[in-house]
Enzyme design. Sequence first.
Site, short mmCIF file in Angstrom:
data_model
loop_
_atom_site.label_atom_id
_atom_site.label_comp_id
_atom_site.label_asym_id
_atom_site.label_seq_id
_atom_site.Cartn_x
_atom_site.Cartn_y
_atom_site.Cartn_z
CE1 TYR A 135 -4.50 -2.15 4.86
CE2 TYR A 135 -3.50 -0.06 4.26
CZ TYR A 135 -4.13 -1.22 3.90
OH TYR A 135 -4.38 -1.48 2.58
CB SER A 183 -0.86 -0.02 1.26
OG SER A 183 -1.37 1.28 1.54
P1 NAD Z 1 -11.55 -5.54 0.25
O1 NAD Z 1 -11.81 -5.05 1.63
O2 NAD Z 1 -12.51 -5.20 -0.83
O3 NAD Z 1 -11.39 -7.13 0.27
C1 NAD Z 1 -10.63 -7.81 1.24
C2 NAD Z 1 -11.18 -9.23 1.31
O4 NAD Z 1 -10.39 -9.94 2.26
C3 NAD Z 1 -12.64 -9.29 1.79
O5 NAD Z 1 -13.43 -9.99 0.85
C4 NAD Z 1 -12.56 -10.02 3.12
O6 NAD Z 1 -13.65 -10.89 3.37
C5 NAD Z 1 -11.26 -10.82 2.95
N1 NAD Z 1 -10.69 -11.20 4.25
C6 NAD Z 1 -10.59 -10.42 5.36
N2 NAD Z 1 -10.04 -11.15 6.36
C7 NAD Z 1 -9.77 -12.38 5.85
C8 NAD Z 1 -9.21 -13.55 6.40
N3 NAD Z 1 -8.80 -13.62 7.68
N4 NAD Z 1 -9.09 -14.64 5.60
C9 NAD Z 1 -9.50 -14.59 4.32
N5 NAD Z 1 -10.05 -13.52 3.74
C10 NAD Z 1 -10.18 -12.41 4.51
O7 NAD Z 1 -10.07 -5.08 -0.12
P2 NAD Z 1 -9.45 -4.80 -1.56
O8 NAD Z 1 -9.76 -3.40 -1.91
O9 NAD Z 1 -9.79 -5.90 -2.52
O10 NAD Z 1 -7.91 -4.85 -1.22
C11 NAD Z 1 -7.07 -5.95 -1.56
C12 NAD Z 1 -5.73 -5.71 -0.93
O11 NAD Z 1 -5.22 -4.46 -1.38
C13 NAD Z 1 -5.77 -5.62 0.59
O12 NAD Z 1 -4.60 -6.20 1.12
C14 NAD Z 1 -5.75 -4.14 0.86
O13 NAD Z 1 -5.19 -3.85 2.10
C15 NAD Z 1 -4.85 -3.66 -0.27
N6 NAD Z 1 -5.02 -2.26 -0.65
C16 NAD Z 1 -6.24 -1.76 -0.99
C17 NAD Z 1 -6.33 -0.42 -1.36
C18 NAD Z 1 -7.63 0.20 -1.73
O14 NAD Z 1 -7.66 1.42 -1.93
N7 NAD Z 1 -8.71 -0.58 -1.88
C19 NAD Z 1 -5.20 0.38 -1.38
C20 NAD Z 1 -3.98 -0.17 -1.04
C21 NAD Z 1 -3.90 -1.50 -0.69
#
Ligand code: NAD
Length: 271
Positions: free
Chosen positions: A165, A152
């Site tokens: 985070y 991130s």
């Molecule tokens: P999201 O919140 O849409 O999806 C995350 C998924 O992880 C959810 O479906 C949730 O049910 C699942 N999850 C949570 N805990 C879990 C566990 N213990 N075991 C299995 N599954 C679990 O997030 P996203 O936007 O798809 O993000 C994907 C990755 O990218 C994440 O690591 C997030 O931190 C990172 N990220 C996202 C952004 C953003 O702006 N969306 C920015 C930077 C990084």
Amino acid sequence: MNQLFNIQDKVIAVTGAAGVLAGGTATYLQEQGAYVVYLDLFQDKVDETVAKAKSISDKCCGFACNVLDQGALDSVYDQVLKTCGRIDVLINGAGGNMPGATIGPDQDVFDLKIEDYSKVLDLNLKGSVMPTMTFAKAFKQQGSGCVVNFSSMSSPLAITRVLGYSNAKAAIDNFTRWMAAEMALKYGDKIRVNAIAPGFFIGNQNRALLINEDGSYTERGQQVIDNTPFRRFGNQDEVYGTIHYLISDAASFVTGTVVPVDGGFSTFSGV
Ligand code: NAD
């Protein structure tokens, strides 16, 4: 498709595959001809996701799998090997934040709830380390395989309020480099470990923080836009191409990298 980018029939396991970025990527990769294993926390979410995936092709399956549960990971690993005979790629998409691990607008850092901080570290760090340790065993046996982690923009730059985070994502960068070196030194140049570092994309976890109900930016949302040379948030499909590249032969000499996909956020001083 150009051979360099051909991912036809690769077996790709994706954690957090019911989510926005990882889920969208999983669907995209299946559309490119890969066999995708959809993994997420709850059975109902997985069932819903796999039902949609089946409308693309039969090259998919899904399991409810907590990335912090070694028994569940082992069971999925065994089932995927039994069904597909191999695993080519692991995408560690499960991640997220929780309020107690962030500093609220009316709080200061000393209000941090250390239990929630630990939970966020576990999900965002161990939640990628444990699946990697499990699935990369197949890479060792095959002599090939790829991991893509999700970092991130909160890793290289201090972003206010999101302490746990950010700490976890910074550790993901280090884990990416460490594991890349370890795999290559021990098992050769066909096992690669990389990460992408998305900038700001609107997801369930940050929508209310960045966008008001009327569609205008919140104060924090505006700060992000002011610091992003592209002057917009990312669209979820803008991470797909980078991940496609990282898992394809086009990146055959690329390992240990963390690729920003951020509209220039990480390059800009703000001035
Ligand atoms: P999201 O919140 O849409 O999806 C995350 C998924 O992880 C959810 O479906 C949730 O049910 C699942 N999850 C949570 N805990 C879990 C566990 N213990 N075991 C299995 N599954 C679990 O997030 P996203 O936007 O798809 O993000 C994907 C990755 O990218 C994440 O690591 C997030 O931190 C990172 N990220 C996202 C952004 C953003 O702006 N969306 C920015 C930077 C990084």
